[in-house]
Design a protein around this motif. Structure first.
Motif, PDB file in Angstrom:
ATOM      1  N   GLY A 268       0.815  -1.204   0.000  1.00 31.11           N
ATOM      2  CA  GLY A 268       0.000   0.000   0.000  1.00 31.11           C
ATOM      3  C   GLY A 268       0.850   1.256   0.000  1.00 31.11           C
ATOM      4  O   GLY A 268       0.528   2.247  -0.651  1.00 31.11           O
ATOM      5  N   THR A 269       1.959   1.224   0.742  1.00 29.50           N
ATOM      6  CA  THR A 269       2.869   2.370   0.788  1.00 29.50           C
ATOM      7  C   THR A 269       3.488   2.621  -0.580  1.00 29.50           C
ATOM      8  O   THR A 269       3.609   3.768  -1.032  1.00 29.50           O
ATOM      9  CB  THR A 269       3.960   2.138   1.830  1.00 29.50           C
ATOM     10  OG1 THR A 269       3.365   1.959   3.114  1.00 29.50           O
ATOM     11  CG2 THR A 269       4.924   3.312   1.880  1.00 29.50           C
ATOM     12  N   LEU A 270       3.898   1.539  -1.252  1.00 25.62           N
ATOM     13  CA  LEU A 270       4.487   1.684  -2.585  1.00 25.62           C
ATOM     14  C   LEU A 270       3.462   2.234  -3.577  1.00 25.62           C
ATOM     15  O   LEU A 270       3.783   3.088  -4.410  1.00 25.62           O
ATOM     16  CB  LEU A 270       5.011   0.333  -3.072  1.00 25.62           C
ATOM     17  CG  LEU A 270       6.245  -0.206  -2.339  1.00 25.62           C
ATOM     18  CD1 LEU A 270       6.570  -1.618  -2.820  1.00 25.62           C
ATOM     19  CD2 LEU A 270       7.437   0.715  -2.557  1.00 25.62           C
ATOM     20  N   LEU A 271       2.214   1.759  -3.468  1.00 24.62           N
ATOM     21  CA  LEU A 271       1.167   2.243  -4.355  1.00 24.62           C
ATOM     22  C   LEU A 271       0.891   3.726  -4.106  1.00 24.62           C
ATOM     23  O   LEU A 271       0.734   4.511  -5.049  1.00 24.62           O
ATOM     24  CB  LEU A 271      -0.113   1.433  -4.147  1.00 24.62           C
ATOM     25  CG  LEU A 271      -1.330   1.872  -4.989  1.00 24.62           C
ATOM     26  CD1 LEU A 271      -1.012   1.771  -6.471  1.00 24.62           C
ATOM     27  CD2 LEU A 271      -2.554   1.043  -4.622  1.00 24.62           C
ATOM     28  N   ALA A 272       0.844   4.106  -2.821  1.00 22.49           N
ATOM     29  CA  ALA A 272       0.606   5.511  -2.489  1.00 22.49           C
ATOM     30  C   ALA A 272       1.719   6.392  -3.043  1.00 22.49           C
ATOM     31  O   ALA A 272       1.465   7.481  -3.572  1.00 22.49           O
ATOM     32  CB  ALA A 272       0.494   5.677  -0.981  1.00 22.49           C
ATOM     33  N   GLY A 273       2.959   5.919  -2.925  1.00 21.39           N
ATOM     34  CA  GLY A 273       4.079   6.677  -3.470  1.00 21.39           C
ATOM     35  C   GLY A 273       3.992   6.835  -4.973  1.00 21.39           C
ATOM     36  O   GLY A 273       4.268   7.906  -5.525  1.00 21.39           O
ATOM     37  N   ALA A 274       3.571   5.750  -5.652  1.00 19.65           N
ATOM     38  CA  ALA A 274       3.445   5.796  -7.104  1.00 19.65           C
ATOM     39  C   ALA A 274       2.372   6.793  -7.525  1.00 19.65           C
ATOM     40  O   ALA A 274       2.507   7.466  -8.555  1.00 19.65           O
ATOM     41  CB  ALA A 274       3.124   4.406  -7.642  1.00 19.65           C
ATOM     42  N   ILE A 275       1.309   6.904  -6.737  1.00 20.31           N
ATOM     43  CA  ILE A 275       0.240   7.849  -7.047  1.00 20.31           C
ATOM     44  C   ILE A 275       0.694   9.284  -6.821  1.00 20.31           C
ATOM     45  O   ILE A 275       0.367  10.193  -7.578  1.00 20.31           O
ATOM     46  CB  ILE A 275      -1.011   7.539  -6.205  1.00 20.31           C
ATOM     47  CG1 ILE A 275      -1.635   6.202  -6.652  1.00 20.31           C
ATOM     48  CG2 ILE A 275      -2.037   8.661  -6.303  1.00 20.31           C
ATOM     49  CD1 ILE A 275      -2.741   5.722  -5.747  1.00 20.31           C
TER      50      ILE A 275
END
Length: 344
Positions: A268-275
């Motif tokens: 989830g953290t990686l996805l948030a960063g990508a967004i």
């Protein structure tokens, strides 16, 4: 030569627009047909006074204030085989019409247009004008800064053959925005050329306040969404950039709220960063554009930081609504509230 101009709440601009139009040097007779909307700032009275002093000017009514309806009324009232669309918020440069006629004949096109050169008076309007003139602001369409003559999907304003307009059916009166793009789509579908000539230039005066700019771009985006509903992939890919930005901003805001509600997993953290990355890059580009503007006052640069996102986010949000629900009866209210009130 028939010039046609829809007019609504343009008291501060009308005299100069009319003067620049009638100053055009062309062979043969000239007329200017003004389609008068229900102005509340004295524009109608001014137009009548100007027309009373010049027999080249004719007036027609446009009671619903819809641009394509007014344009069609003016075209039907005109007499000559070449139609030049003029905006009451703009000024034709000297030699514009003569050059356009030469290009029309040389290329055997049905419509010829040039560059929209936005300009401003107060710092806010100058910031908006700079955004119009920059690829960062309006996405790099040819008439916002192209340098080579080429076939084009549309034309700003346009110098058009009356015979072709009669053949394809004039402007679509079911559209309140984007009517020029849609007309040029039909012109090209009928086998005619639309030409962009960078030697043609028109001075355009953008909206004078933030609220008017916001309303303008919301309405314009919504009607572009309507055009996507009607014509799908025939719309340019660049029109999808602002709604994509709105999507990223909404996703970033959503992930921020989720982060506040509880910890993320590693995925989830990686996805948030990508967004967040595209949103952060966008903010950096806007800030860098504002800082790099030369010459520009500090106030203009600060306004640029507000103007660019306003244009993109309002247009993108309107676009999403237009695709989802259609434009329906959406109108551009940015010129319906009377006299202009420039920001400092």
């Amino acid at each position: 030569m028939s010039f046609v101009m829809p007019v609504l709440n343009e008291r501060d601009y009308l005299e100069r627009a009319v003067a620049s139009t009638l100053a055009q040097e062309v062979d043969g007779p000239v007329e200017l047909v003004l389609a008068l909307g229900p102005s509340s700032d004295g524009t109608t009275e001014l137009a009548r006074a100007i027309a009373a002093g010049d027999d080249r000017i004719a007036l027609v009514d446009n009671p619903d204030a819809d641009i394509p309806v007014g344009l069609n009324a003016a075209i039907r009232a005109s007499r000559f085989p070449t139609i030049v669309r003029v905006d009451a918020h703009s000024e034709l440069t000297p030699g514009y019409t003569k050059r356009a006629l030469a290009t029309l004949d040389r290329t055997r096109a049905a419509n010829v247009g040039g560059v929209m050169r936005a300009d401003g008076r107060a710092p806010f309007q100058r910031a908006v004008a700079a955004a119009y003139n920059s690829p960062i602001g309006l996405g790099g369409g040819a008439y916002h800064g192209g340098t080579e003559e080429t076939d084009a999907e549309s034309a700003y304003l346009g110098v058009m053959r009356r015979s072709v307009l009669d053949e394809v059916g004039l402007f679509d009166e079911t559209l309140r925005r984007g009517e020029d793009w849609e007309l040029n789509l039909r012109i090209r579908a009928a086998g005619y050329r639309v030409i962009f000539d960078p030697a043609l230039s028109v001075t355009y005066w953008p909206r004078e306040s933030w609220s008017r700019l916001l309303r303008q771009f919301l309405a314009t985006g919504r009607w572009r969404g309507e055009l996507v509903r009607r014509y799908g992939a025939r719309n340019s890919a660049r029109f999808f950039a602002p709604p994509a930005l709105v999507g990223f901003i909404a996703a970033a805001a959503g992930t921020g709220l989720l982060r506040i509600a509880g910890p993320f997993s590693r995925a989830g953290t990686l996805l948030a960063g990508a967004i967040l990355i595209p949103v952060a890059l966008y903010a950096i580009v806007v800030a860098a554009y504002a800082v790099a503007r030369r010459p520009a006052s500090l106030r203009e640069r600060l306004w640029s930081i507000a103007v660019i996102p306003t244009m993109h986010i309002a247009w993108g949000a309107g676009f999403i609504a237009g695709v989802a629900r259609g434009a329906r009866d959406t109108i551009d209210t940015s010129r319906l509230d009377g006299r202009n009130t420039p920001l400092p």
